[in-house]
Design a protein around this motif. Structure first.
Motif, PDB file in Angstrom:
ATOM      1  N   THR A  34       0.849  -1.027  -0.004  1.00 54.02           N
ATOM      2  CA  THR A  34      -0.326   0.350   0.221  1.00 54.02           C
ATOM      3  C   THR A  34       0.586   1.335   0.284  1.00 54.02           C
ATOM      4  OG1 THR A  34       0.007  -0.056   2.277  1.00 54.02           O
ATOM      5  CG2 THR A  34      -1.750  -1.234   1.149  1.00 54.02           C
ATOM      6  N   ASP A  35       1.455   0.960   0.888  1.00 50.89           N
ATOM      7  CA  ASP A  35       2.523   2.879   1.215  1.00 50.89           C
ATOM      8  C   ASP A  35       3.755   2.596  -0.202  1.00 50.89           C
ATOM      9  OD1 ASP A  35       4.054   4.917   1.643  1.00 50.89           O
ATOM     10  OD2 ASP A  35       3.832   4.162   3.585  1.00 50.89           O
ATOM     11  N   LYS A  36       3.996   3.551  -1.451  1.00 53.85           N
ATOM     12  CA  LYS A  36       4.904   3.641  -2.484  1.00 53.85           C
ATOM     13  C   LYS A  36       6.177   3.781  -2.002  1.00 53.85           C
ATOM     14  CE  LYS A  36       1.608   2.132  -6.135  1.00 53.85           C
ATOM     15  NZ  LYS A  36       1.450   1.662  -7.341  1.00 53.85           N
ATOM     16  N   SER A  37       5.569   4.932  -0.664  1.00 55.24           N
ATOM     17  CA  SER A  37       6.753   6.267  -0.704  1.00 55.24           C
ATOM     18  C   SER A  37       8.002   4.907   0.054  1.00 55.24           C
ATOM     19  CB  SER A  37       6.079   7.176   0.703  1.00 55.24           C
ATOM     20  OG  SER A  37       5.944   6.739   1.702  1.00 55.24           O
ATOM     21  N   LYS A  38       7.596   4.180   0.424  1.00 62.52           N
ATOM     22  CA  LYS A  38       7.946   3.020   1.118  1.00 62.52           C
ATOM     23  C   LYS A  38       9.050   1.694   0.135  1.00 62.52           C
ATOM     24  CE  LYS A  38       7.230   2.039   5.808  1.00 62.52           C
ATOM     25  NZ  LYS A  38       6.352   1.264   6.833  1.00 62.52           N
ATOM     26  N   TRP A  39       8.494   2.315  -0.915  1.00 63.64           N
ATOM     27  CA  TRP A  39       9.243   1.077  -1.314  1.00 63.64           C
ATOM     28  C   TRP A  39      10.649   1.600  -1.890  1.00 63.64           C
ATOM     29  CZ3 TRP A  39       4.573  -0.567  -5.474  1.00 63.64           C
ATOM     30  CH2 TRP A  39       3.782  -1.178  -4.460  1.00 63.64           C
ATOM     31  N   ILE A  40      11.740   0.567  -2.559  1.00 65.28           N
ATOM     32  CA  ILE A  40      12.831   0.462  -2.451  1.00 65.28           C
ATOM     33  C   ILE A  40      12.789  -0.065  -4.084  1.00 65.28           C
ATOM     34  CG2 ILE A  40      14.613  -0.191  -2.933  1.00 65.28           C
ATOM     35  CD1 ILE A  40      15.099   0.755   0.326  1.00 65.28           C
ATOM     36  N   ALA A  41      12.266  -0.923  -3.942  1.00 62.34           N
ATOM     37  CA  ALA A  41      12.106  -1.694  -5.526  1.00 62.34           C
ATOM     38  C   ALA A  41      10.492  -1.956  -5.650  1.00 62.34           C
ATOM     39  CB  ALA A  41      12.846  -3.073  -5.646  1.00 62.34           C
ATOM     40  N   THR A  42       9.810  -2.158  -6.613  1.00 60.61           N
ATOM     41  CA  THR A  42       8.616  -2.607  -7.153  1.00 60.61           C
ATOM     42  C   THR A  42       8.825  -4.050  -7.619  1.00 60.61           C
ATOM     43  OG1 THR A  42       8.081  -0.508  -7.140  1.00 60.61           O
ATOM     44  CG2 THR A  42       7.173  -2.141  -8.599  1.00 60.61           C
ATOM     45  N   VAL A  43       7.819  -4.577  -7.349  1.00 57.94           N
ATOM     46  CA  VAL A  43       7.744  -6.134  -8.116  1.00 57.94           C
ATOM     47  C   VAL A  43       6.381  -6.036  -8.772  1.00 57.94           C
ATOM     48  CG1 VAL A  43       7.275  -8.804  -7.630  1.00 57.94           C
ATOM     49  CG2 VAL A  43       8.861  -7.449  -6.002  1.00 57.94           C
ATOM     50  N   LYS A  44       6.759  -6.509 -10.176  1.00 51.78           N
ATOM     51  CA  LYS A  44       5.797  -6.893 -11.409  1.00 51.78           C
ATOM     52  C   LYS A  44       5.488  -8.132 -11.291  1.00 51.78           C
ATOM     53  CE  LYS A  44       5.243  -2.201 -12.119  1.00 51.78           C
ATOM     54  NZ  LYS A  44       4.229  -1.483 -12.777  1.00 51.78           N
ATOM     55  N   ASN A  45       4.635  -8.448 -10.819  1.00 50.30           N
ATOM     56  CA  ASN A  45       3.579  -9.523 -10.643  1.00 50.30           C
ATOM     57  C   ASN A  45       2.584 -10.421 -11.719  1.00 50.30           C
ATOM     58  OD1 ASN A  45       3.901 -13.047 -10.728  1.00 50.30           O
ATOM     59  ND2 ASN A  45       3.271 -12.208  -8.178  1.00 50.30           N
ATOM     60  N   ASP A  46       2.922  -9.653 -13.087  1.00 47.24           N
ATOM     61  CA  ASP A  46       1.678  -9.320 -14.094  1.00 47.24           C
ATOM     62  C   ASP A  46       0.932 -11.402 -13.785  1.00 47.24           C
ATOM     63  OD1 ASP A  46       1.751  -7.150 -14.685  1.00 47.24           O
ATOM     64  OD2 ASP A  46       2.958  -7.640 -16.629  1.00 47.24           O
ATOM     65  N   GLY A  47       1.711 -12.123 -13.697  1.00 50.62           N
ATOM     66  CA  GLY A  47       0.837 -13.722 -14.286  1.00 50.62           C
ATOM     67  C   GLY A  47       0.237 -13.583 -12.763  1.00 50.62           C
ATOM     68  N   ALA A  48       0.185 -13.093 -11.799  1.00 50.50           N
ATOM     69  CA  ALA A  48      -0.487 -13.254 -10.490  1.00 50.50           C
ATOM     70  C   ALA A  48       0.035 -14.700  -9.889  1.00 50.50           C
ATOM     71  CB  ALA A  48      -1.623 -13.171 -10.586  1.00 50.50           C
ATOM     72  N   LEU A  49       1.778 -14.928 -10.142  1.00 52.24           N
ATOM     73  CA  LEU A  49       2.539 -16.460  -9.473  1.00 52.24           C
ATOM     74  C   LEU A  49       2.498 -15.795  -8.056  1.00 52.24           C
ATOM     75  CD1 LEU A  49       5.316 -16.361 -12.669  1.00 52.24           C
ATOM     76  CD2 LEU A  49       2.710 -17.475 -12.325  1.00 52.24           C
ATOM     77  N   PRO A  50       2.327 -17.530  -7.484  1.00 57.25           N
ATOM     78  CA  PRO A  50       2.953 -17.249  -6.137  1.00 57.25           C
ATOM     79  C   PRO A  50       4.223 -16.723  -6.272  1.00 57.25           C
ATOM     80  CG  PRO A  50       1.395 -19.265  -6.877  1.00 57.25           C
ATOM     81  CD  PRO A  50       1.366 -18.776  -8.131  1.00 57.25           C
ATOM     82  N   ILE A  51       4.501 -16.346  -4.940  1.00 56.55           N
ATOM     83  CA  ILE A  51       5.283 -16.296  -4.865  1.00 56.55           C
ATOM     84  C   ILE A  51       5.888 -15.697  -3.651  1.00 56.55           C
ATOM     85  CG2 ILE A  51       5.714 -12.943  -5.018  1.00 56.55           C
ATOM     86  CD1 ILE A  51       7.997 -13.618  -6.710  1.00 56.55           C
ATOM     87  N   THR A  52       7.689 -15.941  -2.685  1.00 60.39           N
ATOM     88  CA  THR A  52       7.502 -15.682  -1.471  1.00 60.39           C
ATOM     89  C   THR A  52       8.922 -14.481  -1.108  1.00 60.39           C
ATOM     90  OG1 THR A  52       6.929 -18.050  -1.546  1.00 60.39           O
ATOM     91  CG2 THR A  52       8.702 -17.391   0.337  1.00 60.39           C
ATOM     92  N   PHE A  53       9.000 -14.198  -0.334  1.00 60.68           N
ATOM     93  CA  PHE A  53       9.936 -12.980   0.034  1.00 60.68           C
ATOM     94  C   PHE A  53      10.460 -13.993   1.291  1.00 60.68           C
ATOM     95  CE2 PHE A  53      11.741  -9.594   2.582  1.00 60.68           C
ATOM     96  CZ  PHE A  53      12.694  -9.239   2.389  1.00 60.68           C
ATOM     97  N   THR A  54      11.282 -14.443   1.318  1.00 54.32           N
ATOM     98  CA  THR A  54      12.111 -14.340   2.168  1.00 54.32           C
ATOM     99  C   THR A  54      13.194 -13.324   2.778  1.00 54.32           C
ATOM    100  OG1 THR A  54      12.530 -16.598   1.819  1.00 54.32           O
ATOM    101  CG2 THR A  54      13.708 -16.058   3.161  1.00 54.32           C
ATOM    102  N   ALA A  55      12.807 -13.012   3.933  1.00 55.78           N
ATOM    103  CA  ALA A  55      14.465 -12.030   4.500  1.00 55.78           C
ATOM    104  C   ALA A  55      16.004 -12.660   4.612  1.00 55.78           C
ATOM    105  CB  ALA A  55      14.190 -11.336   5.965  1.00 55.78           C
TER     106      ALA A  55
END
Length: 162
Positions: A34-55
């Motif tokens: 929601t808060d694009k002002s905090k985004w350093i990178a934008t992830v574009k996932n046009d296929g709405a694939l299941p994607i996992t973020f790991t710290a």
């Protein structure tokens, strides 16, 4: 060292767009919708694939582990793709350090996991202050790929492909 430790993973996302954030305050990197002002990178996932973020930094590899060796902020995975991401908020002289952190993370990753099942392997050096695409010398990119098996992009947009 487990790069696929569920304790360091956020719930799987299928959003077509979301951001990657690092508050630069000794906390782990995270996703945001929601808060694009905090985004350093934008992830574009046009296929709405299941994607996992790991710290990775401060979770998979804690601050007191492997002191002096770089590590990137996070990892995005789908069934076919593995992307390592370094998030910066710097005005100058950041690219070399980011690439070194990503390369060190690849070494950690390969020492602990077989990643041959991932079709797409890529690293992203992203900078909030330099959001545009940075041209990488073809010879440098080729040498990085030959050394690591990963393609390299220096840009703040991560496009997820099938």
């Amino acid at each position: 060292m487990n790069f696929f430790d569920v304790a360091c993973q956020e719930p799987t996302l299928t959003h077509v767009e979301f951001g990657l954030c690092d508050d630069q305050n000794s906390t782990i990197a995270y996703t945001d919708m929601t808060d694009k002002s905090k985004w350093i990178a934008t992830v574009k996932n046009d296929g709405a694939l299941p994607i996992t973020f790991t710290a990775i930094d401060k979770c998979v590899i804690k601050d007191n582990e492997h002191v002096g060796r770089g590590r990137c902020d996070g990892m995005l995975t789908t069934t076919a793709s593995l992307f390592l991401v370094e998030l910066k908020d710097a005005s100058s002289h950041w690219q070399t350090g980011a690439i070194e952190q990503l390369e060190s993370t690849i070494d950690f990753l390969k020492a602990n996991h077989n990643i041959d099942t991932f079709k797409h392997k890529k690293v992203f050096a992203c900078n909030k202050r330099r959001a545009g695409f940075a041209v990488i010398d073809n010879a440098e990119n080729k040498a990085f790929f030959q050394k690591t098996g990963f393609r390299m992009d220096i840009q703040a947009e991560i496009i997820v492909v099938k």
